[in-house]
Design a protein around this motif. Structure first.
Motif: not given
Length: 471
Positions: A298-314
């Motif tokens: 479970l993703v509890s937080r997506v860090l800003p300016d991270s690969p996860a944020e740029r790839s659309g994870l929430q």
């Protein structure tokens, strides 16, 4: 007649006990050939380190006490000897020995051990089974996996055979060779107790748990399967007494070899990075998200300016598959991500708002010091809880515009103020909480040792509670 029957029964029972004992002995493995063939490639490692300590109250410790201090320092962050559980420093510069184990992985002198065995050493000594001794060069270390690669100037050395740790199963026999308390080439055996263990101090290594007797001095030594192949490096134990208690942990060989190749070529290890904070899923969370059973990360937080944020994870996404690997537990994800390279594109199956969805994640190189991740961990420790964004579906059911849901109560301020897992926080210190970002900003400005109003929704019912932040 009765006497004859009794004698016959006694004989029958004796024969049954004999054959039962014989059958049990046949079932037990014989390790003698394995030990004879593998021992020449196992080495003893000792180090010299110069200490600049100037206390006049100090005293020199015995080698046994020094070795146990190293053990306590690694596993507990403390030293048991000296006043208050701390070792007194020596009055002058002195040399101290740190004993550990290792093994030879190539005929030209590459040796593997734990990083904590040689950490801070000025000189590293490697002693072979035939009592030859060499001063080793440190090729590279990887503190994250607690591995170190050494090189000694020798040729035609005996080597171990590396095995496939992915083929291990709980219940299989394993054997360790090392130097506990300085007793060279001590052999201990047991079984694999569990696989993929995640320790609180390290969420990257999927440790092999065994009941093999491991003690100070075994660190860095090999763990063998019955085929004589190294399937792990003995690294840690769980203990309340300072000695072996039946729970030992080894680093899997497949992870070890991937690290070794990078240490050989670059002297360090570069890993891919996703940029998420994750947690495991229990039954209650699975039910709340609409999953059939607990699974995934479970993703509890997506860090800003991270690969996860740029790839659309929430936040609130549940990662079910990463590449070709099914993610059953959250502990499996860091290991899988770390095994990738920067720039890799990985198809990832997630669960979002009641549906499965496939994203393509593009990974970056892991920062040497991901400051934002450190800040997030400090924030969680300060609050004593972890939170994630409230999903749009959950917000709609509660008829609110936003908020954060408590995914885990770790203790501290959250526990003292009576907060519970599943509580939804919508207001703090008279400011609206829209998401994790706004919540974090409000938390930074909270006064210490003074109660502020917090509005939470628990089991569908809103309430205000006084929340006091204490250091």
């Amino acid at each position: 007649m009765n006497r004859m029957l009794k004698k016959t029964n006694v004989l029958a029972i004796s024969f049954l006990m004999f054959f039962s004992t014989l059958a049990s002995a046949v079932d037990l493995p014989d390790f003698t050939e394995l030990v004879e063939s593998a021992s020449p490639a196992v080495v003893n490692i000792s180090t010299e380190q110069t200490s600049n300590n100037n206390s006049n109250k100090s005293k020199q410790l015995s080698p046994e006490a020094e070795e146990l201090n190293e053990f306590f320092r690694h596993f507990f962050g403390q030293k048991p000897f000296g006043q208050g559980g701390q070792q007194h420093p020596a009055p002058q510069q002195r040399q101290r020995n740190s004993l550990g184990s290792g093994f030879i992985v190539s005929k030209d002198g590459y040796v593997l051990t734990n990083n904590h065995v040689i950490d801070g050493a000025d000189v590293i000594h490697v002693r072979l089974n035939d009592r030859r001794e060499y001063i080793a060069t440190l090729v590279g270390t990887d503190p994250r996996t607690d591995l170190a690669l050494l090189k000694i100037e020798a040729t035609d050395l005996p080597t171990v055979n590396m095995g496939d740790s992915d083929k291990l199963k709980a219940g299989q026999w394993v054997l360790a060779i090392g130097s506990p308390f300085g007793f060279d080439y001590t052999v201990t055996a047991g079984i694999v107790s569990a696989l993929g263990r995640n320790l609180p101090s390290d969420n990257y290594v999927p440790f092999i748990q065994t009941d093999v007797a491991i003690n100070p001095g075994n660190s860095g030594g090999p763990l063998f399967n019955l085929e004589g192949e190294v399937v792990g490096i003995n690294s840690q134990i769980y203990t309340r007494s300072g000695g072996f208690m039946g729970v030992s942990f080894a680093i899997p060989s497949n992870l070890v070899m991937s690290v070794v190749e990078q240490l050989k070529s670059d002297g360090k290890v570069s890993r891919a990075w996703l940029g998420v904070i994750i947690q495991d899923i229990n039954n209650d969370l699975a039910e709340s998200f609409g999953l059939e059973r607990p699974a995934g990360a479970l993703v509890s937080r997506v860090l800003p300016d991270s690969p996860a944020e740029r790839s659309g994870l929430q936040a609130g996404d549940i990662i079910l598959e990463f590449g070709d690997e099914v993610i059953e537990h959250s502990a499996e994800l860091p290991y899988r991500v770390g095994g990738m390279k920067a720039g890799d594109k990985v198809k990832t199956l997630i669960y979002r708002d009641g549906r499965e969805k496939t994203l393509t994640l593009t990974l970056d190189a892991r920062p040497d010091d991901p400051q934002l991740l450190t800040q997030t961990q400090q924030e969680q420790n300060r609050l004593g809880m972890s939170v994630t964004d409230l999903s749009a579906d959950e917000a709609g059911k509660l008829n609110i515009e936003g908020g954060v849901v408590i995914t885990q109560v770790l203790g501290g301020n959250a526990a003292r103020n009576g907060l519970q897992q599943g509580d939804v926080i919508t207001m703090l210190n008279s400011q609206a909480v829209k998401n994790v970002g706004s919540f974090s900003q409000i938390v930074k400005e909270l006064p210490n040792n003074r109660s502020v109003p917090m509005r939470v929704i628990r089991d569908g019912y809103p309430m205000f509670i006084p929340f006091k932040m204490t250091e």
